[in-house]
Design a protein around this motif. Structure first.
Motif, short mmCIF file in Angstrom:
data_model
loop_
_atom_site.label_atom_id
_atom_site.label_comp_id
_atom_site.label_asym_id
_atom_site.label_seq_id
_atom_site.Cartn_x
_atom_site.Cartn_y
_atom_site.Cartn_z
N LEU A 189 0.87 -1.19 -0.16
CA LEU A 189 0.14 0.11 0.02
C LEU A 189 0.87 1.36 -0.05
N ASP A 190 0.70 2.23 -0.82
CA ASP A 190 1.62 3.52 -0.97
C ASP A 190 0.69 4.52 -0.39
N ILE A 191 0.64 5.16 0.63
CA ILE A 191 -0.31 6.13 1.35
C ILE A 191 -0.07 7.29 0.44
N HIS A 192 0.97 7.57 -0.34
CA HIS A 192 0.94 8.98 -0.95
C HIS A 192 0.35 8.85 -2.38
N LEU A 193 -0.08 7.61 -2.74
CA LEU A 193 -1.04 7.63 -3.94
C LEU A 193 -2.43 7.97 -3.65
N PRO A 194 -2.93 8.81 -4.66
CA PRO A 194 -4.56 8.88 -4.70
C PRO A 194 -5.23 7.44 -4.33
N THR A 195 -5.98 7.72 -3.24
CA THR A 195 -6.43 6.42 -2.93
C THR A 195 -8.06 6.40 -3.03
N LEU A 196 -8.86 5.52 -3.51
CA LEU A 196 -10.26 5.37 -3.44
C LEU A 196 -10.52 4.21 -2.39
N LEU A 197 -11.31 4.44 -1.48
CA LEU A 197 -11.70 3.25 -0.61
C LEU A 197 -13.25 2.88 -0.89
N VAL A 198 -13.75 1.88 -1.15
CA VAL A 198 -15.12 1.42 -1.41
C VAL A 198 -15.67 0.52 -0.10
N ALA A 199 -16.83 0.76 0.31
CA ALA A 199 -17.63 -0.02 1.15
C ALA A 199 -18.97 -0.14 0.79
N GLU A 200 -19.37 -1.35 0.31
CA GLU A 200 -20.79 -1.71 0.20
C GLU A 200 -21.38 -2.49 0.99
N CYS A 201 -22.28 -1.93 1.65
CA CYS A 201 -23.14 -2.67 2.85
C CYS A 201 -22.01 -3.23 3.79
N VAL A 202 -21.23 -2.54 4.33
CA VAL A 202 -20.23 -2.92 5.12
C VAL A 202 -20.23 -2.12 6.53
N LEU A 203 -20.25 -1.01 6.51
CA LEU A 203 -20.05 -0.24 7.84
C LEU A 203 -21.52 -0.32 8.54
N VAL A 204 -22.58 -0.79 8.04
CA VAL A 204 -23.64 -0.78 8.64
C VAL A 204 -23.63 -2.07 9.90
N TYR A 205 -22.72 -3.07 9.38
CA TYR A 205 -22.40 -4.09 10.35
C TYR A 205 -21.48 -4.04 11.46
N MET A 206 -20.97 -2.71 11.54
CA MET A 206 -20.07 -2.34 12.54
C MET A 206 -20.66 -1.36 13.44
N THR A 207 -20.35 -1.32 14.64
CA THR A 207 -21.03 -0.34 15.59
C THR A 207 -20.51 1.17 15.23
N PRO A 208 -21.25 2.09 15.60
CA PRO A 208 -21.09 3.56 15.15
C PRO A 208 -19.47 4.05 15.30
N GLN A 209 -18.94 3.42 16.64
CA GLN A 209 -17.81 3.79 17.00
C GLN A 209 -16.71 3.00 15.91
N GLN A 210 -17.05 1.80 15.74
CA GLN A 210 -15.97 0.92 14.92
C GLN A 210 -15.92 1.78 13.57
N SER A 211 -17.09 2.15 13.01
CA SER A 211 -17.02 2.59 11.63
C SER A 211 -16.55 4.05 11.71
N ALA A 212 -16.84 4.58 12.65
CA ALA A 212 -16.10 5.94 12.78
C ALA A 212 -14.41 5.89 12.70
#
Length: 297
Positions: free
Chosen positions: A157-180
């Motif tokens: 992983l290169d943190i200096h490259l422009p990065t697109l993160l995609v999450a489809e029906c993922v965050l809703v299965y985590m607690t609000p604190q975990q997704s935050a």
């Protein structure tokens, strides 16, 4: 898989990951956003539109991190369109990853494109990890971002490259604190980044409550559903966790933005007599996207 077989959109790779469903699904489920089935016309086209906009804006000089990727086939579809980023990562639980890698290893139409896009040292592939120069699968728990970052960095992983993160029906299965925590980690790690989130919205009305009850009866708990109360709440979560801009629209709005000739085509595939139910479903899912842009892309 069923929607592809009927002709909603083309995906020649999904057949290698998902067996054809035996029972026929209702048209409003295939076309809309019902919570039990993978991949729907509006979702696939809406998310794809944003991904391709990012790839074109960066001229593919970027990386994509697909969070909770499951059996997603995006890597292969992007390769077919000559739109591969510099590196494409998928993250999911180790058990899911093992199943996906098994399918890739045993099916040449999946393994060949990975080999074709690979350069440099020998490709690493075992039962729980896959790492090539353009595509990596990482087994990790998204609730622990330090572990996630460590594993991604091992796969270059290169943190200096422009990065697109995609999450489809993922965050809703985590607690609000975990997704935050996950959103905060992403916003603080990458100077230039975009986050696409597809999940439920407007879940406090009666229709939303019925959806939640139906899922609970199947022992499926939406731990993060309180953030899904409105489009504003979805945007607020992104902005509060370090993202500079955020937008959110429900899937009925997405549907209205799609090319109308193609919408007309898919509406002719199956007779849809429950238009009201379809619209209600679409109003209870959304696409949100946020960006952080130190180089003014």
């Amino acid at each position: 898989r069923f929607a592809v077989s009927v002709g909603y959109w083309k995906d020649p790779y999904i057949q290698y990951f998902v067996r054809q469903a035996k029972e026929r699904k209702a048209p409003e489920i295939n076309r809309g956003n019902f919570f039990l089935l993978p991949g729907y016309y509006a979702r696939v086209h809406g998310v794809s539109y944003l991904i391709k906009a990012f790839l074109k804006k960066t001229e593919c000089n970027c990386q994509i991190v697909n969070l909770g990727a499951g059996m997603d086939t995006l890597f292969w579809r992007l390769k077919d369109e000559n739109l591969l980023p510099r590196k494409y990562f998928e993250v999911d639980f180790p058990m899911i990853i093992a199943r996906k890698i098994h399918n890739i290893k045993s099916k040449p139409p999946l393994s060949k494109p990975i080999m074709e896009s690979h350069s440099g040292d020998s490709l690493l592939i075992d039962s729980h990890s896959l790492d090539s120069s353009r595509y990596s699968i990482v087994g990790a728990d998204l609730r622990f971002s330090s572990d996630l970052e460590e594993k991604l960095k091992k796969h270059n992983l290169d943190i200096h490259l422009p990065t697109l993160l995609v999450a489809e029906c993922v965050l809703v299965y985590m607690t609000p604190q975990q997704s935050a925590n996950l959103l905060k980690w992403a916003a603080s790690t990458f100077p230039v980044a975009m986050f696409i989130n597809y999940e439920q919205v407007n879940m406090t009305d009666r229709f939303g409550q019925v959806m939640i009850e139906n899922l609970q009866r199947r022992q499926c708990n939406l731990a993060g559903v309180e953030v899904c109360r409105s489009l504003d709440a979805q945007k607020e979560r992104l902005l509060l966790n370090g993202w500079e801009t955020a937008r959110a629209i429900d899937m009925m709005k997405v549907y209205s933005f799609l090319p109308q000739a193609d919408v007309k085509r898919i509406e002719g595939l199956e007779f849809l007599d429950e238009k009201e139910l379809f619209e209600q479903l679409m109003q209870h899912y959304c696409i949100c996207w946020a960006s952080k842009d130190s180089s003014n892309l």
